[in-house]
Design an enzyme around this catalytic site. Structure first.
Site, PDB file in Angstrom:
ATOM      1  N   GLY A  13      -1.762  11.512   3.587  1.00 58.56           N
ATOM      2  CA  GLY A  13      -0.815  11.181   2.428  1.00 58.56           C
ATOM      3  C   GLY A  13      -1.485  11.226   1.113  1.00 58.56           C
ATOM      4  N   TYR A 151       6.924  -7.013   1.891  1.00 60.86           N
ATOM      5  CA  TYR A 151       6.029  -5.656   1.465  1.00 60.86           C
ATOM      6  C   TYR A 151       5.913  -5.788  -0.283  1.00 60.86           C
ATOM      7  CZ  TYR A 151       4.983  -1.099  -0.244  1.00 60.86           C
ATOM      8  OH  TYR A 151       4.360   0.107  -0.899  1.00 60.86           O
ATOM      9  N   LYS A 155       2.470  -5.847  -2.734  1.00 61.06           N
ATOM     10  CA  LYS A 155       2.349  -5.210  -3.899  1.00 61.06           C
ATOM     11  C   LYS A 155       2.465  -5.626  -5.308  1.00 61.06           C
ATOM     12  CE  LYS A 155       1.429  -1.186  -1.658  1.00 61.06           C
ATOM     13  NZ  LYS A 155       0.155  -0.739  -1.596  1.00 61.06           N
TER      14      LYS A 155
END
Length: 252
Positions: A13, A151, A155
Site C-alpha cells: 500500500g 477505528y 485515527k
C-alpha cells in the site's frame, strides 16, 4: 549524505509506494514490516536506486520495536524522516456487536504502535535538534461514520498525537505533520472485511479512488519542502468523495 527515512508498514500500500518514490529520489531507507519475504523483495527492487536496510517486526510488539530499531547499524541509525504509516481497520460493526479482538488490534496498532516507534526514534532527533515526522491518519480522524466507532477513535487519537508531537517537539526544531487520506484502493478494505474480496471491491465500485502512489507522491512533496516549511495537517480525498458518507459513484 542522503537523508534516511524510516517507514513502517512498508510492505504494501502507501508504505510500499512511498518507499519506491523516496528510493528513486535518493533517500536512504529503513523499511519496516511484519512480512520478511516482502521486505526482502522490496529491498532487492530498490537497492538499484539507494541503500536499503530492513527491520522485521509488528509495531504492536513493544519489545520487538525497541530491539529492532536499536539494532540499526551506524550508517542507518540517524533517522531524519519517520513515516508512521503502519495501521489498519478491522471489522465494520456497530459498537454493540463489535469484536474485542478487532478493537485491540486497532488500538494496539494505530495508537500504541505509532507511539512505540516514535518513542524509539525521537530521542535521537531531539539530541540532534533535527528531524521530520509524518503521521498517516485518515479522514476518519476528522469525522465519524456509521460502524466506524473504534477505528475512527484511533485515527482521532493519531490526529491528537500529531498535534501534541508538533507542540512538544517545536523547541527542538523538529517538523511534525499528518496526512489524512480518504478512500485509497489498497489492501485496507480486504483486511477490514477479513479477506472478503467482494465486499472489499464494492467499497471502490463506481468511481476512481485514490491510489497508494497518489499519497506517496504527496509524502515526497511534504518531506522535500525547505526546512522553514512544515505541512502540519493535510486532508486528501478522491474527487468523487465529499465525506465519509458522500461518494459520487457516477464519476470516472
Amino acid at each position: 549524505m542522503n537523508k534516511i527515512a524510516l517507514i513502517t508498514g512498508a510492505t504494501s500500500g502507501i508504505g510500499k509506494a512511498t518507499a519506491e518514490i523516496l528510493a528513486k529520489n535518493n533517500y536512504k531507507l529503513v523499511l519496516c514490516g511484519r512480512r520478511q519475504d516482502r521486505l526482502d523483495e522490496l529491498k532487492t527492487a530498490l537497492s538499484e536506486f539507494t541503500s536499503v536496510h530492513t527491520l522485521q517486526f509488528d509495531v504492536r510488539d513493544k519489545e520487538a520495536v525497541f530491539a529492532q530499531i536499536s539494532s540499526l547499524p551506524n550508517d542507518f541509525s540517524e533517522i531524519d524522516i519517520l513515516i508512521n504509516n503502519a495501521g489498519n481497520a478491522h471489522g465494520l460493526d456497530p459498537i454493540q456487536t463489535g469484536s474485542l479482538d478487532d478493537w485491540d488490534a486497532m488500538i494496539d496498532g494505530n495508537i500504541k504502535g505509532l507511539l512505540y516507534v516514535s518513542k524509539a526514534i525521537i530521542p535521537k532527533m531531539t539530541a540532534r535538534k533535527s528531524g521530520h515526522i509524518i503521521n498517516i491518519g485518515s479522514t476518519a480522524a476528522k469525522e465519524v461514520y456509521p460502524n466506524g466507532n473504534v477505528y475512527c477513535a484511533t485515527k482521532h487519537a493519531v490526529d491528537a498525537l500529531n498535534q501534541g508531537m508538533r507542540i512538544d517537539l517545536n523547541a527542538f526544531g523538529i517538523r511534525v505533520g499528518a496526512i489524512h487520506p480518504g478512500m485509497v484502493s489498497t489492501e485496507f478494505s480486504s483486511i477490514r472485511f477479513k479477506g472478503d474480496e467482494e465486499k472489499a471491491h464494492n467499497v471502490y465500485k463506481g468511481f476512481t479512488p485514490l491510489y497508494a502512489e497518489d499519497i506517496a507522491d504527496i509524502i515526497h512533496f511534504v518531506v522535500s519542502r525547505p526546512y522553514h516549511v512544515n505541512i502540519a495537517d493535510l486532508v486528501v480525498m478522491p474527487t468523487a468523495q465529499a465525506s465519509s458518507g458522500i461518494v459520487n459513484r457516477s464519476l470516472p
